[in-house]
Design a protein around this motif. Structure first.
Motif, PDB file in Angstrom:
ATOM      1  N   PRO A 176       0.829  -1.210   0.000  1.00  0.00           N
ATOM      2  CA  PRO A 176       0.000   0.000   0.000  1.00  0.00           C
ATOM      3  C   PRO A 176       0.863   1.258   0.000  1.00  0.00           C
ATOM      4  O   PRO A 176       1.936   1.276   0.592  1.00  0.00           O
ATOM      5  CB  PRO A 176      -0.787  -0.090   1.314  1.00  0.00           C
ATOM      6  N   PRO A 177       0.416   2.309  -0.669  1.00  0.00           N
ATOM      7  CA  PRO A 177       1.201   3.548  -0.736  1.00  0.00           C
ATOM      8  C   PRO A 177       1.232   4.254   0.615  1.00  0.00           C
ATOM      9  O   PRO A 177       0.373   4.049   1.454  1.00  0.00           O
ATOM     10  CB  PRO A 177       0.457   4.386  -1.769  1.00  0.00           C
ATOM     11  N   THR A 178       2.250   5.097   0.781  1.00  0.00           N
ATOM     12  CA  THR A 178       2.394   5.849   2.031  1.00  0.00           C
ATOM     13  C   THR A 178       1.574   7.126   1.974  1.00  0.00           C
ATOM     14  O   THR A 178       1.268   7.631   0.898  1.00  0.00           O
ATOM     15  CB  THR A 178       3.868   6.214   2.266  1.00  0.00           C
ATOM     16  N   VAL A 179       1.227   7.632   3.150  1.00  0.00           N
ATOM     17  CA  VAL A 179       0.505   8.906   3.246  1.00  0.00           C
ATOM     18  C   VAL A 179       1.452   9.900   3.898  1.00  0.00           C
ATOM     19  O   VAL A 179       2.033   9.617   4.935  1.00  0.00           O
ATOM     20  CB  VAL A 179      -0.771   8.754   4.098  1.00  0.00           C
ATOM     21  N   GLN A 180       1.611  11.056   3.282  1.00  0.00           N
ATOM     22  CA  GLN A 180       2.494  12.083   3.833  1.00  0.00           C
ATOM     23  C   GLN A 180       1.675  13.295   4.239  1.00  0.00           C
ATOM     24  O   GLN A 180       1.168  14.005   3.382  1.00  0.00           O
ATOM     25  CB  GLN A 180       3.533  12.511   2.806  1.00  0.00           C
ATOM     26  N   GLY A 181       1.546  13.491   5.535  1.00  0.00           N
ATOM     27  CA  GLY A 181       0.893  14.703   6.040  1.00  0.00           C
ATOM     28  C   GLY A 181      -0.505  14.922   5.509  1.00  0.00           C
ATOM     29  O   GLY A 181      -0.891  16.047   5.262  1.00  0.00           O
ATOM     30  N   GLY A 182      -1.281  13.860   5.314  1.00  0.00           N
ATOM     31  CA  GLY A 182      -2.638  14.009   4.845  1.00  0.00           C
ATOM     32  C   GLY A 182      -2.738  14.284   3.355  1.00  0.00           C
ATOM     33  O   GLY A 182      -3.804  14.555   2.835  1.00  0.00           O
ATOM     34  N   ARG A 183      -1.638  14.223   2.662  1.00  0.00           N
ATOM     35  CA  ARG A 183      -1.663  14.484   1.217  1.00  0.00           C
ATOM     36  C   ARG A 183      -2.022  13.214   0.456  1.00  0.00           C
ATOM     37  O   ARG A 183      -2.215  12.152   1.028  1.00  0.00           O
ATOM     38  CB  ARG A 183      -0.310  15.002   0.754  1.00  0.00           C
ATOM     39  N   GLU A 184      -2.042  13.357  -0.827  1.00  0.00           N
ATOM     40  CA  GLU A 184      -2.367  12.260  -1.727  1.00  0.00           C
ATOM     41  C   GLU A 184      -1.404  11.083  -1.522  1.00  0.00           C
ATOM     42  O   GLU A 184      -0.216  11.264  -1.307  1.00  0.00           O
ATOM     43  CB  GLU A 184      -2.251  12.803  -3.155  1.00  0.00           C
ATOM     44  N   VAL A 190       5.264   9.286  -7.091  1.00  0.00           N
ATOM     45  CA  VAL A 190       4.208   9.352  -8.102  1.00  0.00           C
ATOM     46  C   VAL A 190       2.893   8.972  -7.424  1.00  0.00           C
ATOM     47  O   VAL A 190       2.889   8.249  -6.434  1.00  0.00           O
ATOM     48  CB  VAL A 190       4.503   8.414  -9.298  1.00  0.00           C
ATOM     49  N   PRO A 191       1.770   9.458  -7.935  1.00  0.00           N
ATOM     50  CA  PRO A 191       0.483   9.169  -7.308  1.00  0.00           C
ATOM     51  C   PRO A 191       0.152   7.673  -7.318  1.00  0.00           C
ATOM     52  O   PRO A 191       0.586   6.928  -8.198  1.00  0.00           O
ATOM     53  CB  PRO A 191      -0.526   9.945  -8.154  1.00  0.00           C
ATOM     54  N   ALA A 192      -0.625   7.266  -6.330  1.00  0.00           N
ATOM     55  CA  ALA A 192      -1.076   5.874  -6.276  1.00  0.00           C
ATOM     56  C   ALA A 192      -1.891   5.564  -7.527  1.00  0.00           C
ATOM     57  O   ALA A 192      -2.584   6.428  -8.065  1.00  0.00           O
ATOM     58  CB  ALA A 192      -1.925   5.658  -5.031  1.00  0.00           C
TER      59      ALA A 192
END
Length: 194
Positions: A79-87, A110-112
């Motif tokens: 699963p992709p990481t989340v940085q500070g509530g961003r995409e 790059v975006p998920a």
């Protein structure tokens, strides 16, 4: 049945005490401050935050550059990481061709949902590190509204805290006055000596 006499704290009567007058003026001051000062301070804080956020965004736009790149690395299956509530995003290898015809490769976020071979926009700083995109107008206005609401909310909290302190002092004073008056009145009612 209970009756309400409006404005009894403002009228001259033998039951009105100084603490009642202080409390009445405090309620009036609280109402004025909440209707005038809180929105004004919220607007000032929001205005300051808006100017600050626009300056930060302009500085980031001058330091960062956007590149249209092709994803060449293997996209992770985790699963992709989340940085500070961003995409949500992945770190993968991307490749692009600069204006002079030089091909460059780097690791960037790059975006998920991006697959190998897709073309994406990535941002780099002056040292070639992958960075997030500078804030857009929507992010600036969100920051402005949040900071303005926090400024107004903080002002309201301080006003209500001050009101509760004044009211507590007035209540203590009122109780002292009632005890003093009762000490003078009780012997007449109970026929006891003080």
């Amino acid at each position: 049945m209970r009756t309400r006499v409006r404005g009894w704290r403002w009228r001259r009567n033998p039951l009105r005490r100084r603490s009642d007058v202080v409390e009445a003026w405090t309620v009036l001051a609280v109402a004025v401050l909440m209707l005038v000062a809180a929105p004004l301070i919220g607007a000032v804080v929001g205005w300051w935050a808006h100017d600050d956020a626009r300056a930060v965004a302009a500085e980031q736009r001058s330091e960062r550059h956007r590149v249209r790149a092709d994803v060449v690395g293997r996209v992770p299956e985790s699963p992709p990481t989340v940085q500070g509530g961003r995409e949500r995003s992945y770190r993968v290898t991307v490749r692009w061709t600069e204006a002079g015809g030089t091909t460059k490769t780097a690791t960037a976020r790059v975006p998920a949902g991006t697959d190998r071979g897709d073309t994406v926009d990535v941002w780099f700083d002056s040292r070639g590190r992958s960075v997030t995109a500078p804030p857009d107008e929507t992010a600036i206005w969100q920051h402005t509204l949040v900071m303005g609401a926090c400024g107004a909310g903080g002002t309201i909290a301080v006003i209500l805290l001050g009101h509760s302190v004044v009211r507590g002092v007035a209540d203590r004073r009122r109780l002292v006055e009632w005890e003093r008056d009762w000490a003078l009145t009780e012997p007449q009612w109970t026929r006891r000596r003080a």
